[in-house]
Design an enzyme around this catalytic site. Structure first.
Site, short mmCIF file in Angstrom:
data_model
loop_
_atom_site.label_atom_id
_atom_site.label_comp_id
_atom_site.label_asym_id
_atom_site.label_seq_id
_atom_site.Cartn_x
_atom_site.Cartn_y
_atom_site.Cartn_z
N HIS A 178 0.86 -1.19 0.00
CA HIS A 178 0.00 0.00 0.00
C HIS A 178 0.89 1.23 0.00
O HIS A 178 1.75 1.38 0.87
CB HIS A 178 -0.92 0.02 1.22
CG HIS A 178 -1.91 1.14 1.20
ND1 HIS A 178 -3.19 0.99 0.72
CD2 HIS A 178 -1.81 2.43 1.60
CE1 HIS A 178 -3.84 2.13 0.82
NE2 HIS A 178 -3.02 3.03 1.36
N CYS A 179 0.69 2.10 -0.98
CA CYS A 179 1.53 3.29 -1.13
C CYS A 179 0.70 4.54 -0.84
O CYS A 179 -0.28 4.82 -1.55
CB CYS A 179 2.10 3.36 -2.55
SG CYS A 179 3.13 4.82 -2.84
N PRO A 180 1.07 5.32 0.18
CA PRO A 180 0.30 6.54 0.48
C PRO A 180 0.41 7.59 -0.61
O PRO A 180 -0.47 8.44 -0.74
CB PRO A 180 0.91 7.02 1.80
CG PRO A 180 2.28 6.44 1.83
CD PRO A 180 2.18 5.12 1.13
N ASN A 183 -2.34 6.77 -2.67
CA ASN A 183 -3.53 6.57 -1.85
C ASN A 183 -4.25 5.27 -2.22
O ASN A 183 -5.48 5.21 -2.25
CB ASN A 183 -4.50 7.76 -2.00
CG ASN A 183 -5.53 7.80 -0.89
OD1 ASN A 183 -5.30 7.27 0.20
ND2 ASN A 183 -6.68 8.39 -1.16
N SER A 184 -3.48 4.24 -2.48
CA SER A 184 -4.05 2.95 -2.86
C SER A 184 -2.96 1.90 -2.83
O SER A 184 -1.81 2.19 -2.50
CB SER A 184 -4.68 3.04 -4.26
OG SER A 184 -5.26 1.82 -4.63
#
Length: 339
Positions: A178-180, A183-184
């Site tokens: 999950h990569c901020p 945002n997904s």
């Protein structure tokens, strides 16, 4: 109505007789202190996960806004202030330099837009309730010795390489992490855009640092600029160079890591699992082989789609990938069945 209670009270049977429209499920009241504490802890954890998910979603939106601001702001400064200091845009040299700069900028914006906008892909439940009940009864594999085929959170089967993301609140096909900043999750549908974004970001940093470095060495300079114009543009030059150099250092390691994963057909989750399995196999005198590593060309096609030349992997595209993300090529799987 029944799905609400199944989601809120996981201790209820997942499959049972259907409830009447206005009937309430009957649950045994906790009798012991341990049962009461367990139920209170479960309720607290559900609330904490819900609050944490909303907090991460808000944090992700902030990260995306910051990323857009840095990308668009830096490109605007480069083309409006830095580029005219380097070369006359109307000259032949200026046109030759402007074409690659525009191409890199377009791909940078396009791939980031697509990686933010595109859904990572999630499994679709296409089995009967009887089959689902049988999968729920199966014992979960021992940690480090395989993956569960059923998601206890989503209540659906998990295809190979799919995992549940507690931040997104759903299972993701071929989940990497999950990569901020997007945002997904980086999943089956997002992987190529994520990789191409960091690749073009790395290329853009090289281009920016090189052209600004040539200017300071005196090999590039727009002779039509006055001394005051050159002095006023020094701040923009330094700002752009510092941003590009900093991002270049970070992206060099990050791009190398992701290139290795793409060429070997692994995700970050699978890399750690495969490393553990290699250690276990080595202690037994055996050799562990990544089942999804089917050769560089086929590995690339699963990420970037069909191509006839390797350079086509870098081209912007919205063509759907081969397969739906629920089946994958393996060293023992016939290739023509999926590609």
């Amino acid at each position: 109505f029944r799905a609400f209670f199944v989601a809120c009270l996981p201790q209820l049977p997942s499959l049972g007789p259907r409830l009447a429209p206005h009937s309430r499920p009957t649950t045994a009241k906790p009798r012991t202190l341990r049962q009461r504490l367990q139920r209170a802890m479960d309720a607290w954890m559900r609330r904490a996960m819900s609050v944490g998910r909303m907090a991460f979603a808000a944090f992700g939106l902030v990260c995306v806004c910051i990323a857009w601001g840095l990308i668009l702001g830096t490109l605007y400064i480069y083309f409006s202030t830095v580029f005219p200091l380097l070369v006359d845009v109307r000259s032949l040299k200026g046109i030759i330099m402007y074409i690659p700069a525009s191409w890199i900028s377009f791909n940078l914006i396009f791939n980031y837009f697509m990686v933010v906008r595109r859904k990572p892909g999630k499994p679709v439940a296409s089995i009967t309730e009887e089959e689902m009940a049988e999968m729920q009864k199966e014992a979960a594999p021992t940690k480090g010795k395989g993956w569960s085929k059923f998601c206890k959170h989503c209540k659906i089967p998990k295809p190979p390489r799919a995992h549940h993301c507690h931040i997104c609140g759903q299972c993701v096909l071929k989940m990497d992490d999950h990569c901020p900043w997007i945002n997904s999750c980086v999943g089956h549908e997002k992987h190529r855009y994520f990789f191409l974004f960091i690749a073009y970001l790395w290329i853009a940093c090289i281009y920016g640092c090189t052209t600004i470095g040539l200017y300071y060495y005196g090999w590039l300079e727009n002779s039509s600029n006055t001394r005051s114009e050159r002095r006023s543009g020094n701040g923009a030059l330094i700002f752009t160079f510092v941003i590009a150099a900093t991002v270049f250092v970070a992206m060099s390691a990050f791009l190398s890591w992701n290139l290795y994963l793409v060429l070997t057909n692994q995700t970050t989750i699978e890399f750690h699992y495969n490393r553990s399995m290699k250690s276990i196999a080595a202690r037994k005198g055996e050799v562990f082989v990544n089942p999804y590593d089917v050769g560089i060309t086929r590995n690339l096609r699963q990420v970037f789609g069909p191509f006839t030349a390797y350079w086509q992997c870098l081209m912007p595209s919205t063509v759907n990938l081969p397969g739906d993300g629920s089946r994958w090529l393996t060293v023992d799987e016939p290739f023509e069945d999926i590609l």
